[in-house]
Design an enzyme around this catalytic site. Structure first.
Site, PDB file in Angstrom:
ATOM      1  N   HIS A  52      60.193  68.481  76.819  1.00  0.00           N
ATOM      2  CA  HIS A  52      60.306  68.798  78.246  1.00  0.00           C
ATOM      3  C   HIS A  52      60.940  70.171  78.445  1.00  0.00           C
ATOM      4  O   HIS A  52      61.862  70.330  79.252  1.00  0.00           O
ATOM      5  CB  HIS A  52      61.147  67.734  78.954  1.00  0.00           C
ATOM      6  CG  HIS A  52      60.507  66.381  79.001  1.00  0.00           C
ATOM      7  ND1 HIS A  52      59.355  66.127  79.707  1.00  0.00           N
ATOM      8  CD2 HIS A  52      60.870  65.214  78.416  1.00  0.00           C
ATOM      9  CE1 HIS A  52      59.031  64.848  79.571  1.00  0.00           C
ATOM     10  NE2 HIS A  52      59.919  64.275  78.786  1.00  0.00           N
ATOM     11  N   ARG A  77      63.551  67.601  68.823  1.00  0.00           N
ATOM     12  CA  ARG A  77      62.580  66.662  69.373  1.00  0.00           C
ATOM     13  C   ARG A  77      61.204  67.302  69.411  1.00  0.00           C
ATOM     14  O   ARG A  77      61.001  68.358  70.006  1.00  0.00           O
ATOM     15  CB  ARG A  77      62.974  66.211  70.782  1.00  0.00           C
ATOM     16  CG  ARG A  77      61.914  65.276  71.381  1.00  0.00           C
ATOM     17  CD  ARG A  77      62.407  64.431  72.523  1.00  0.00           C
ATOM     18  NE  ARG A  77      62.668  65.187  73.743  1.00  0.00           N
ATOM     19  CZ  ARG A  77      63.023  64.610  74.897  1.00  0.00           C
ATOM     20  NH1 ARG A  77      63.166  63.288  74.967  1.00  0.00           N
ATOM     21  NH2 ARG A  77      63.257  65.346  75.960  1.00  0.00           N
ATOM     22  N   ASP A  91      58.728  72.267  58.188  1.00  0.00           N
ATOM     23  CA  ASP A  91      58.650  73.499  57.409  1.00  0.00           C
ATOM     24  C   ASP A  91      59.516  74.608  57.991  1.00  0.00           C
ATOM     25  O   ASP A  91      59.980  75.488  57.257  1.00  0.00           O
ATOM     26  CB  ASP A  91      57.198  73.965  57.285  1.00  0.00           C
ATOM     27  CG  ASP A  91      56.405  73.171  56.253  1.00  0.00           C
ATOM     28  OD1 ASP A  91      57.019  72.375  55.510  1.00  0.00           O
ATOM     29  OD2 ASP A  91      55.179  73.347  56.188  1.00  0.00           O
ATOM     30  N   GLU A 156      61.237  54.168  74.855  1.00  0.00           N
ATOM     31  CA  GLU A 156      61.170  54.682  76.227  1.00  0.00           C
ATOM     32  C   GLU A 156      60.310  53.848  77.166  1.00  0.00           C
ATOM     33  O   GLU A 156      60.054  54.273  78.297  1.00  0.00           O
ATOM     34  CB  GLU A 156      60.636  56.112  76.208  1.00  0.00           C
ATOM     35  CG  GLU A 156      61.483  57.073  75.387  1.00  0.00           C
ATOM     36  CD  GLU A 156      60.993  58.497  75.494  1.00  0.00           C
ATOM     37  OE1 GLU A 156      61.361  59.178  76.456  1.00  0.00           O
ATOM     38  OE2 GLU A 156      60.220  58.914  74.606  1.00  0.00           O
TER      39      GLU A 156
END
Length: 270
Positions: A52, A77, A91, A156
């Site tokens: 977000h 996240r 990576d 969620e």
């Protein structure tokens, strides 16, 4: 000879090394300068948000570099639980991955596979080219990689709450994070993350995680609600974000100093 490096402890290591509730803040602005300020604040975690926020791969790299000098655990996240995206984040040197919107044990197991090298998973092998191994300066990185990465999945939705214990029991899931905002929306209570039904659902996930031996955290910007979840057994709490702190503090300054007209708006000259 090149310098041989030892990686930082993972989020899993941090949670396992203390009985104290861990506290963290989100970095959503995309600013390395702000991330460094947050990292030096004294909280335990900083969560870099790629879901977000305007944070892309290059920003994640810069943010990880900005916080690396501080004794804070960075968690990244991902925008989605896609194996290619997770490979890229790993990576870049993101040791601690957070995957949103995981609704089942099967989805959680797929995320475990995505962050592990074969034969235990499907992570693509390019460590010699990547910051994750510090360009092969971490000894035996490929053999040790599974121990150098932690995975947290987000609960969620009401569907995920119903199977939270199954998700928590998946081998390789190191922690859960409950997102009350999306959970409230899935329960028909959009914008009411402190509704008693939502709070009860969150506390049921905390109990399910404890039963499975998996730490559970909660996004809880309201201090009283955060305290309640700590008392319920949450292992960690995310209690603020850079953008909301800036928004509320700047509004507080304006409220204190800027004259208002009858409808509460600042004068037109502003």
């Amino acid at each position: 000879m090149p310098i041989r490096l030892n990686p930082a402890p993972t989020f899993r290591d941090r949670l396992g090394s203390t009985d104290r509730v861990q506290y963290g803040q989100w970095v959503c602005s995309g600013s390395p300068l702000v991330a460094e300020i947050v990292a030096g604040s004294g909280t335990d975690l900083v969560v870099i948000d790629g879901e977000h926020s305007p944070v892309g791969l290059e920003s994640v790299l810069a943010l990880l570099q900005a916080v690396a000098a501080y004794p804070v655990t960075p968690v990244v996240r991902a925008p989605i639980g896609d194996p290619v995206v997770l490979k890229q984040l790993l990576d870049l040197g993101a040791q601690n991955i957070l995957v949103p919107m995981v609704d089942s044990a099967e989805e959680a197991a797929a995320m475990v596979s995505a962050v592990r090298y074969p034969p235990h998973g499907v992570r693509g092998v390019g460590s010699a080219l990547a910051r994750s191994s510090r360009w092969s300066r971490i000894p035996d990185y490929l053999a040790r990689a599974n121990d150098l990465v932690s995975l947290t999945v987000q609960i969620e939705t009401a569907a995920a709450v119903a199977v939270a214990r199954d998700i928590a029991a998946v081998e390789g899931v190191d922690a859960l994070l409950v997102g009350p905002a999306d959970l409230a929306a899935s329960m028909g209570l959009l914008g009411q993350q402190n509704h008693l039904d939502v709070v009860a659902a969150v506390e049921s996930v905390i109990a399910a995680g404890r039963a499975a031996g998996t730490p559970v955290g909660v996004n809880a910007f309201d201090p009283a609600t955060a305290d309640r979840y700590a008392e319920a057994g949450a292992a960690y709490l995310l209690v603020g974000s850079d953008v909301t702190l800036l928004a509320r503090a700047s509004e507080g300054l304006a409220e204190r100093f800027v004259p208002r007209d009858g409808d509460g708006a600042a004068p037109a000259s502003y």
